[in-house]
Write an enzyme that holds these catalytic residues in place. Structure first.
Site, mmCIF file in Angstrom:
data_model
loop_
_atom_site.group_PDB
_atom_site.id
_atom_site.type_symbol
_atom_site.label_atom_id
_atom_site.label_comp_id
_atom_site.label_asym_id
_atom_site.label_seq_id
_atom_site.Cartn_x
_atom_site.Cartn_y
_atom_site.Cartn_z
ATOM 1 N N ARG A 88 89.870 26.729 8.613
ATOM 2 C CA ARG A 88 90.502 26.630 9.941
ATOM 3 C C ARG A 88 91.845 27.357 9.968
ATOM 4 O O ARG A 88 92.122 28.146 10.880
ATOM 5 C CB ARG A 88 90.697 25.160 10.281
ATOM 6 C CG ARG A 88 91.473 24.884 11.568
ATOM 7 C CD ARG A 88 91.951 23.439 11.589
ATOM 8 N NE ARG A 88 92.894 23.182 10.489
ATOM 9 C CZ ARG A 88 93.176 21.959 10.039
ATOM 10 N NH1 ARG A 88 92.577 20.897 10.555
ATOM 11 N NH2 ARG A 88 94.043 21.809 9.059
ATOM 12 N N ASP A 116 71.517 24.961 10.391
ATOM 13 C CA ASP A 116 71.028 24.190 9.254
ATOM 14 C C ASP A 116 69.525 24.000 9.407
ATOM 15 O O ASP A 116 68.995 24.017 10.528
ATOM 16 C CB ASP A 116 71.722 22.833 9.147
ATOM 17 C CG ASP A 116 71.668 22.275 7.734
ATOM 18 O OD1 ASP A 116 72.625 22.504 6.971
ATOM 19 O OD2 ASP A 116 70.665 21.629 7.391
ATOM 20 N N ALA A 158 68.235 29.687 7.071
ATOM 21 C CA ALA A 158 69.431 30.533 7.074
ATOM 22 C C ALA A 158 69.090 31.997 6.824
ATOM 23 O O ALA A 158 69.635 32.892 7.496
ATOM 24 C CB ALA A 158 70.418 30.032 6.023
ATOM 25 N N ASP A 215 77.921 28.227 3.209
ATOM 26 C CA ASP A 215 78.000 27.088 2.286
ATOM 27 C C ASP A 215 76.591 26.626 1.937
ATOM 28 O O ASP A 215 76.169 25.514 2.283
ATOM 29 C CB ASP A 215 78.797 25.946 2.929
ATOM 30 C CG ASP A 215 79.038 24.786 1.964
ATOM 31 O OD1 ASP A 215 78.978 25.021 0.742
ATOM 32 O OD2 ASP A 215 79.274 23.659 2.431
ATOM 33 N N CYS A 238 77.887 26.226 -4.995
ATOM 34 C CA CYS A 238 78.043 24.933 -5.652
ATOM 35 C C CYS A 238 77.161 24.845 -6.889
ATOM 36 O O CYS A 238 76.829 23.758 -7.358
ATOM 37 C CB CYS A 238 77.719 23.792 -4.685
ATOM 38 S SG CYS A 238 76.061 23.860 -3.994
#
Length: 515
Positions: A331, A368, A399, A419, A459
């Site tokens: 942001r 998503d 995606a 992400d 991740c």
């Protein structure tokens, strides 16, 4: 952009008729493989759902080099009252023979495990895990296997005491460098849990009332994860050696003393429960304040925004607390760079990045594959509408497919966040995972306006910084875009990284300006 005709809700739209799950990449093919069925909320989004530290045994290249760190004065396991040393055991593994640990060949019947030199060097270097394949011999006594076992090297030198799991690849998790009893261990558990909570107190304020209170091995409590969501605390037990009423009682007592929550709920990880052969926990809360009714939902705050939480739904323990600081960074950088017109959040889950960007951007779209996740994202948007004026819509789609379609259609955004779930759950999957990261970043770079912001995350523990940077750099070269690195970021401070435990550094985030 073609809008779908069948909305999920007032601002939740579906772009593709066929719902597909997020893709993971197999190194043997250029195409993504689908790791779980669409809408399966129990499937792990991150590398180790609920347990951010990988359970996969590393390859030989991941193991530390052998070192001669003999400790001649250390006590030995299995020595008799005479000075005759305990029999040293050689590997009993023969071609085509079972790799199961062999029992101690000793006059002593005391429980304990002996490990090979590779594993001993790993422990002496500061790690806490011993893999089942690294156990040379083991004695668990009669009856049920004990929760704790002393661990020694191949010469009988004591290395410490570990939680034991007979069925897991990670058979031993060190909890002390000394010999400790069950009573000693419960005292250590209490002290370490209080310490881990104290480390996080400064992270909790009026703007944020949710964080990870205990991060397993990073807080010297292997297999224990504790998350706070407002006045609700979620407990996860991920190791067989912790699966006892005594351990749960200690955790509940400490959490009540330190935080005075409305409820403490145990949320099992189905995959880990199967791997560790743990008992099925009760569906009742571990504790309720004033004998109240069971908590079915609550709200928590991150960076001033409100999020809905259901302790029985969602991934991990319910939300991605590890991205809290990165939400705010995305942001803030969008505002600094002036990239505040159109924003895209890819693999948005329940809207963490999207809602933070909606505070500064004119229009935000979240993508998503999970319908259930987008329904929660819509609820989260409604909870924050009083101070979010941006137009926000949710698109249920794969995606890779939608990014390809939109980049081919010359869609343009000022800010894009990527992400995705963990593409590489093992070292062998890294090559295919990097193709996936490159593909997503390539499509994003085709759609970002000059001077725009790209926030790209991984991740996967097995995908290192060099791997991720290389994949993004290759995508930039193919897209003929010049990309400037603004920041390298990781997980929030409540997910600490321990240098001797590389698995604790799993989340990687690059903040980039695209010229």
């Amino acid at each position: 952009m073609t809008k779908p005709s069948k909305p999920v809700s007032a601002s939740h739209q579906k772009t593709h008729t066929a719902q597909k799950p997020k893709a993971s990449f197999d190194q043997s093919t250029q195409k993504p493989s689908l790791p779980y069925k669409n809408g399966n909320e129990s499937s792990p989004r991150r590398e180790s759902a609920g347990h951010p530290i990988s359970r996969n045994e590393p390859s030989g290249n991941d193991r530390p080099a052998h070192q001669d760190t003999r400790q001649k004065s250390a006590p030995r396991i299995g020595t008799s009252t005479s000075k005759k040393p305990f029999l040293k055991l050689k590997s009993r593994i023969q071609p085509n023979a079972s790799t199961a640990p062999q029992p101690f060949a000793s006059h002593s019947s005391a429980p304990g495990a002996r490990i090979n030199r590779r594993a001993a060097d790993r422990l002496r270097a500061g790690h806490l895990w011993v893999y089942a394949t690294d156990i040379e011999s083991i004695q668990t006594g009669t009856g049920d296997a004990p929760a704790l076992l002393p661990v020694a090297d191949s010469r009988g030198l004591l290395l410490g005491t570990a939680l034991y799991s007979a069925t897991s690849q990670i058979a031993l998790r060190l909890v002390s460098r000394n010999a400790v009893t069950q009573e000693d261990w419960l005292k250590l558990l209490e002290a370490r849990l209080r310490t881990s909570i104290a480390r996080r107190r400064s992270l909790l304020d009026l703007e944020t009332d949710a964080c990870r209170l205990c991060f397993s091995e990073a807080d010297e409590l292997p297999g224990l994860v504790v998350d706070k969501y407002g006045d609700l605390i979620i407990l996860q037990i991920l190791a067989k050696g912790l699966d006892s009423a005594a351990v749960r009682d200690v955790c509940v007592r400490v959490l009540r003393d330190e935080l005075n929550p409305a409820a403490i709920v145990e949320r099992p990880d189905p995959r880990m429960r199967e791997l560790e052969s743990m008992s099925a926990p009760s569906s009742d809360p571990l504790w309720l304040a004033d004998g109240g009714t069971a908590v079915t939902s609550t709200q928590f705050r991150l960076n001033g925004l409100r999020f809905n939480f259901d302790p029985n739904a969602g991934q991990k323990t319910g939300a991605f607390l590890d991205q809290r600081a990165n939400y705010a960074a995305a942001r803030d950088w969008a505002q600094r760079l002036g990239s505040t017109d159109r924003a895209l959040d890819v693999c948005c889950y329940q809207g963490g990045f999207a809602l933070h960007l909606a505070q500064v951007c004119r229009q935000v779209t979240g993508i998503d594959a999970s319908h259930a996740s987008l329904e929660v994202a819509e609820l989260n948007l409604a909870a924050n509408r009083s101070h979010i004026s941006a137009a926000v819509d949710w698109v249920e789609a794969d995606a890779f497919e939608i990014m390809r379609d939109w980049s081919d259609a010359a869609e343009r955004f000022d800010t894009i966040v990527l992400d995705p779930p963990a593409f590489a759950k093992t070292q062998r999957a890294v090559e295919g995972a990097l193709r996936g990261y490159k593909e997503l970043n390539l499509r994003a770079l085709h759609m970002i306006r000059p001077g725009g912001l790209l926030v790209t995350c991984s991740c996967s523990h097995h995908v290192g910084w060099k791997d991720l940077v290389g994949a993004v750099a290759a995508a930039a070269a193919d897209a003929h875009r010049r990309v400037r690195l603004i920041e390298r970021r990781g997980a929030s401070l409540d997910h600490p990284v321990v240098l001797n435990l590389p698995e604790t550094e799993y989340l990687k985030c690059l903040v980039l300006e695209v010229e």
